[in-house]
Every structure is written in structure tokens, then in C-alpha cells.
Design an enzyme around this catalytic site. Structure first.
Site, PDB file in Angstrom:
ATOM      1  N   ASP A  36      35.943  31.069  35.253  1.00 50.94           N
ATOM      2  CA  ASP A  36      35.158  31.768  34.214  1.00 50.94           C
ATOM      3  C   ASP A  36      34.207  32.777  34.854  1.00 50.94           C
ATOM      4  O   ASP A  36      34.042  33.903  34.342  1.00 50.94           O
ATOM      5  CB  ASP A  36      34.342  30.769  33.384  1.00 50.94           C
ATOM      6  CG  ASP A  36      35.234  29.991  32.411  1.00 50.94           C
ATOM      7  OD1 ASP A  36      36.429  30.347  32.292  1.00 50.94           O
ATOM      8  OD2 ASP A  36      34.699  29.055  31.746  1.00 50.94           O
ATOM      9  N   GLU A  59      43.495  36.090  32.054  1.00 50.26           N
ATOM     10  CA  GLU A  59      42.812  36.877  33.083  1.00 50.26           C
ATOM     11  C   GLU A  59      43.254  38.329  33.013  1.00 50.26           C
ATOM     12  O   GLU A  59      43.198  39.075  33.980  1.00 50.26           O
ATOM     13  CB  GLU A  59      43.087  36.265  34.476  1.00 50.26           C
ATOM     14  CG  GLU A  59      44.413  36.589  35.107  1.00 50.26           C
ATOM     15  CD  GLU A  59      45.642  35.947  34.458  1.00 50.26           C
ATOM     16  OE1 GLU A  59      45.506  35.423  33.335  1.00 50.26           O
ATOM     17  OE2 GLU A  59      46.718  36.001  35.039  1.00 50.26           O
TER      18      GLU A  59
END
Ligand code: GTP
Length: 571
Positions: free
Chosen positions: A464, A490
Site C-alpha cells: 500500500d 498496481e
């Protein structure tokens, strides 16, 4: 029509309606007062006329005394004084009657003009007789009669003025007519004395004509005496008048007429007279004063009574005016109170309701403790306003939440940049616009290299942190009008507007370099090198939609991954 205007009109109309009967009552009272005032004035003027009659009668005394009397002595002076008194009395009367205010006054003035003329002629004639050394009885009697003739004319004025006063004060007709009769009585009593003068002057018995004249006068005098007594026999007669009547009875009817009877007896018996004309006059004339006193007493009673009634009429007028003014003020005050009590709060309530309807909720509400319907209305308005205020707050909150939700639904919760949906919506519109405008647009799709390893080796939190780190680099490098978003996992996407293929590739290269050159600080404090692979697609004939651009960019990205990652490949 506005309520306030209707209220003003109703107030005005009711005020006028109240004024009309008041004006009518006050006018009536004013009329009564005016008549009473005029009536009182008439009594006073009638008195002046009676005094004039008396003075003219009195003037005959010194004149008669001078007939046949030797020249010299005070007789001339007495006559001059008596004539002056008559003239002054007539002048006073004329002055009081001018300017004439009624038909009665004009009638009285006309009579006095004639009386003055006759008096002047009679005096002239009398002066001639007095100057004559030996006037005959006929001449003397004719001259005396001319003086007599003045009086009935002045009596006409007395009658006119007495009638006017009686018409205003019917209850005063007794004393008024009594005074008038006493004036006449004084005149006839004077005439009786004058009728005897020629015989006394010539020291002879009365002629038959004179005797008849005396008889008639005595009859007239008795008649007047009876009428006056009748007038004063009513119970309302005041004691002062009874006293004056009894005084007249003893002084004139007993003492005065006794002198006359002496002369009549001597004449009948053909005996010489015991008194000269002057002595007779001096003894007889003073007894006539008692008649004048009776007259004045009756007049003064009438005047007092009239003055009382005039004052009462004035008080009624004042009271009616004061009550009228108080009633009008009270009415106006009542209207003002009703306006304050009902109309004003209703108008305020109407204004408040208009304000609430227009969304003005901050107007000040009057605090009310009223328990009536107006109080209910004001309290209901207060509740309505409070509800409106609460509703407005709720609406604002709702709008805020909607805005917040809209914002949240468009932003990626982790990185704070646009999510896929928001990006797709905006990019779709932008590509359509650029396509229409013939402008260029470049789509950059990139993916963090070996991101799975980051998760696996450093934990999900570190993954994260890398995503947040990359998003921050995108925001730093991209311009304001570039659209950037997290496309999924991502994967990130940037739509560079107004550019061309090379500028899009340049931007992709700057992004790549920016990521590669900025290691990410993991929550553990470790610095981690991050790279990403880029696929770039530019708007063209074959790729006129977002969808086609994305497919082209995805293919280029795949190529970049295959070629070893950390690079930019153009479609
Ligand atoms: N921490 C974290 N991981 C995510 C998130 N979304 C996707 N991933 C992970 O990203 C990884 C993607 O891995 P892969 O698709 O195999 O790709 P890769 O490891 O980056 O390999 P290459 O793309 O070929 O270089 C998966 O392990 C996902 O679980 C996220 O929001 N947070």
C-alpha cells in the site's frame, strides 16, 4: 386591497359617522345658547327702552311746571336736565340696538327714529307754550298731547323687544309683560298728572273734556293695576316683587292718587285749588317712582332668570362639546388599540410568512405571551420557521453528504487520486471533445514492476505504501489538466491532453524516471527501489475512443514488461 388600507378607510368612515351626530348635537346646543344669549340681550335692551319711556314721561313734569309759571327759578334747569336724560336714554337704546341683529331690533330702531322726530317737534311746541305769557287751555293741552304722542311710539319698541325675549323664555312672559304694563302704567299715571296741569295753571275747574280724559285715564290705570296684580298673583312671584307691588299700592295708588282726588274734588265743588301746578307736580311725581321700582324689580327677576338659563345653555354647550371631543378621542384611541392589538400583529405575521416563503428565516419574531388567536398564529409561525430552519439544515447536510459521496465515489480511497470509474467518465468526455476538435491526446498506462514480491516480502502495508508513493509521484509530475487515475491494483493511467505522441512519451518517460529514481520509504523504515513499465497510445484514426486507446496502451505495456520492465513502449 391591503389590510392596512382597509383598516384606515374603515377608521375614517366610522370617525365621520360619529362626527355627524356629534356635530348635530353641538349645533343644537349652540343654537340654544345663542338664542338664550340673544334673549338675555333683548331683556336688557327692553329695559333700556322702558327707561327711555320713563324719561320721556318724566320730562313732561318739569315742562308742565313751567307752563304759566313766572320766568326765572330753577324750573328751566330741571327741564334741561330732564330732556338730557331722555336724549341719553334714547341714545343708549339706539347704541344697544346697533347693529340690529333681528327683525325685532330693526322694528324697534324704526320706532325710535320716529319717536325722536316727534319728541323734537313736541319740545319745540312745548317751548313755545312755556314762552307764551298766557297760553289758552286748548293750546296747553295740545302741547301736552304732542308730548303724550311720543310715548306710544317708544312703547312699540318696548313691545317688540319684550316679544323677542318672551319667545326665547316663555316662562318669563309674566315678569316681562308685567314690566311692560308697569311702563305703561307709569306713562298713564304721568298723563293723569299732566291732564290736571292746565286747570291748575289757570286756577279753574276742569273742563268737560279734561274731566272725561281724567276719567278715561283713571279707568286705564285701574285696568293696568288689575292686570299687573293678576300677573303677580302666581305662586312663582318672588317676595321682592310682592314687596314692590305693595309699595306701589301705598305710595302711588293711595298717596299719589289722593293728590289727584283732592284736585278733582276741588274742581267739582268749584273751590280754589290748594296746590299750584309746581306743588302738585312735586308731590305727585315722586309717587310714580314706586311704579318704576316695580317695573325694575320684575325686569331684574326676568334678567336674573335669563342669565341663569343662558349660563345653563352655555354649560350644556360646553358639556356637549367636551363629551363629543372625549367620545371622538376615545373612538380614535380604540381604533389605535385595535390596530395595535389585531391589525399590526396580523400585518407582522403576514410579513413573517412572506419572509419564510421566500427563504428569509432570520427575521426577528416578536415574543408573545398572548393567549388569543393572534398569539396562536404567532406561535404557529415560530414553529413553522423553526421547522423551515431545521429543514434547511437537513437539506444542507444532505447536500454535503451527496457531495461527499460523489467525491468519495470518484476518488481511490488509498492513493487519493481518481479511481477507475471517475477516470473513465472524464477521459471518455475529454477524448470525445479532443476528437471533435481535432486535437491530440495521449494515454499512458503503467504497472509497477514485481509488485507481488513487495507484498510477499514486505507485507501488504508496504505494498500500500508503494502505491501511495507512486500516486504522489504522478501528482507531482503531471500537469493540472492531465487526467491521472488508479486503473486497478498496481496499475495507473494518465491521459495527457493537448499533447502529441512525443510529448506523451516524454511525460511517460518522466514518470518512469521519477518512480525509478525515488525509492519508497516502507513502514518498516526500509528504502525500497520501485520501477514501473509504461505503455503509451496516442489518439488517431484507428483509436478514436478510450476503449481503443486503452487496448493499444495495454498492448504497449505488455511489450514493455516483456522487454525487461522499467521502460516506456509506444503503441
Ligand atoms: N498491497 C497491495 N497489493 C495489491 C493491491 N492490488 C493488487 N495487489 C497485488 O498486486 C499483485 C500483482 O501481481 P502480479 O499481477 O502478479 O504482477 P507483478 O507481481 O507486479 O509482476 P509483473 O507485473 O509481471 O511485474 C498481486 O499480488 C496483488 O495481490 C493493493 O491494493 N495493495
Amino acid at each position: 386591497m391591503r389590510l392596512s388600507k382597509i383598516f384606515t378607510i374603515v377608521t375614517f368612515v366610522l370617525f365621520i359617522l360619529a362626527c355627524l351626530p356629534l356635530a348635530w348635537i353641538i349645533n343644537g346646543e349652540w343654537g340654544a345658547y345663542h338664542a338664550a344669549d340673544q334673549g338675555l340681550g333683548s331683556i336688557q335692551i327692553a329695559h333700556l327702552a322702558m327707561v327711555a319711556v320713563e324719561k320721556i314721561s318724566t320730562e313732561r313734569g318739569p315742562a308742565n311746571a313751567l307752563i304759566g309759571a313766572p320766568a326765572g327759578g330753577g324750573g328751566r334747569e330741571k327741564l334741561r336736565v330732564a330732556r338730557l336724560a331722555s336724549d341719553r336714554a334714547l341714545q343708549d337704546l339706539v347704541t344697544a340696538l346697533s347693529p340690529s341683529r333681528s327683525a325685532y331690533h330693526r322694528q324697534a330702531l324704526a320706532a325710535i327714529r320716529i319717536a325722536r322726530q316727534r319728541l323734537s317737534e313736541a319740545r319745540h311746541d312745548m317751548d313755545r307754550i312755556i314762552a307764551s305769557p298766557a297760553p289758552t287751555a286748548t293750546e296747553i293741552m295740545a302741547s301736552i298731547r304732542r308730548m303724550f304722542d311720543v310715548v306710544p311710539v317708544v312703547l312699540e319698541a318696548v313691545n317688540a323687544l319684550s316679544f323677542q325675549a318672551s319667545s326665547v323664555y316663555p316662562q318669563l312672559s309674566n315678569p316681562l309683560s308685567g314690566a311692560r304694563l308697569a311702563t305703561e302704567l307709569r306713562e298713564y299715571a304721568g298723563r293723569l298728572g299732566s291732564t290736571l296741569v292746565p286747570a291748575l295753571t289757570e286756577k279753574r275747574p276742569l273742563t268737560e273734556t279734561e274731566a272725561r280724559e281724567v276719567f278715561i285715564l283713571r279707568g286705564r290705570i285701574e285696568q293696568l293695576r288689575g292686570t299687573i296684580r293678576l300677573r303677580l298673583s302666581v305662586p312663582t312671584t318672588q317676595s321682592v316683587q310682592r314687596q314692590a307691588l305693595s309699595n306701589m299700592e301705598s305710595r302711588y295708588f293711595r298717596n299719589g292718587l289722593a293728590r289727584v282726588d283732592d284736585i278733582l274734588l276741588a274742581s267739582r265743588l268749584r273751590q280754589p285749588y290748594a296746590a299750584t301746578p309746581a306743588a302738585f307736580t312735586a308731590a305727585y311725581i315722586p309717587t310714580l317712582h314706586s311704579i318704576v321700582e316695580l317695573r325694575d324689580s320684575m325686569l331684574s327677576t326676568a334678567a336674573d332668570e335669563a342669565a341663569i338659563q343662558q349660563r345653563a345653555a352655555f354649560r350644556h354647550l360646553l358639556a356637549a362639546t367636551a363629551l363629543g371631543v372625549i367620545a371622538l378621542i376615545a373612538q380614535l384611541a380604540l381604533f389605535a388599540y385595535i390596530r395595535w392589538l389585531i391589525a399590526k400583529p396580523l400585518l407582522a405575521a403576514s410579513k413573517l410568512l412572506s419572509d419564510i416563503a421566500d427563504g428569509r428565516l432570520d427575521a426577528e419574531l416578536p415574543a408573545t405571551l398572548r393567549k388569543d388567536e393572534i398569539g396562536d398564529v404567532l406561535r404557529a409561525i415560530a414553529i413553522l420557521r423553526r421547522n423551515s430552519q431545521e429543514k434547511r439544515v437537513l437539506e444542507q447536510e444532505r447536500q454535503r453528504l451527496i457531495d461527499e459521496l460523489t467525491e468519495v465515489s470518484r476518488i481511490d480511497f488509498l492513493t487519493g487520486i481518481a479511481n477507475r470509474r471517475a477516470f473513465t467518465q472524464t477521459a471518455d468526455a475529454e477524448i470525445a471533445r479532443a476528437s471533435r476538435a481535432g486535437e491530440s491526446a495521449t494515454l499512458i498506462l503503467f504497472d509497477i514492476d514485481h509488485f507481488k514480491q513487495v507484498n510477499d516480502q514486505h507485507g501488504h502495508d508496504s505494498g500500500d505504501a508503494v502505491l501511495v508513493h507512486v500516486a504522489a509521484i504522478i501528482e507531482r509530475i503531471c500537469r493540472e489538466d492531465d487526467l491521472a487515475g488508479r486503473y486497478g491494483g498496481e496499475e495507473f493511467v494518465v491521459l495527457a491532453s493537448h499533447g502529441n505522441a512525443s510529448s506523451g512519451e516524454t511525460l511517460a518517460e518522466r514518470l518512469r524516471a521519477g518512480i525509478a529514481e525515488s525509492p519508497c520509504s516502507l513502514p518498516s523504515g526500509q528504502q525500497l527501489a520501485v520501477t514501473a513499465s509504461f505503455g503509451v497510445a496516442t489518439l488517431g484514426e484507428a483509436s478514436a475512443t478510450l476503449e481503443s486507446l486503452l487496448q493499444a496502451a495495454d498492448r504497449a505495456l505488455y511489450a514493455a514488461k516483456r522487454q525487461g520492465r522499467n521502460r516506456v513502449v509506444a503503441a
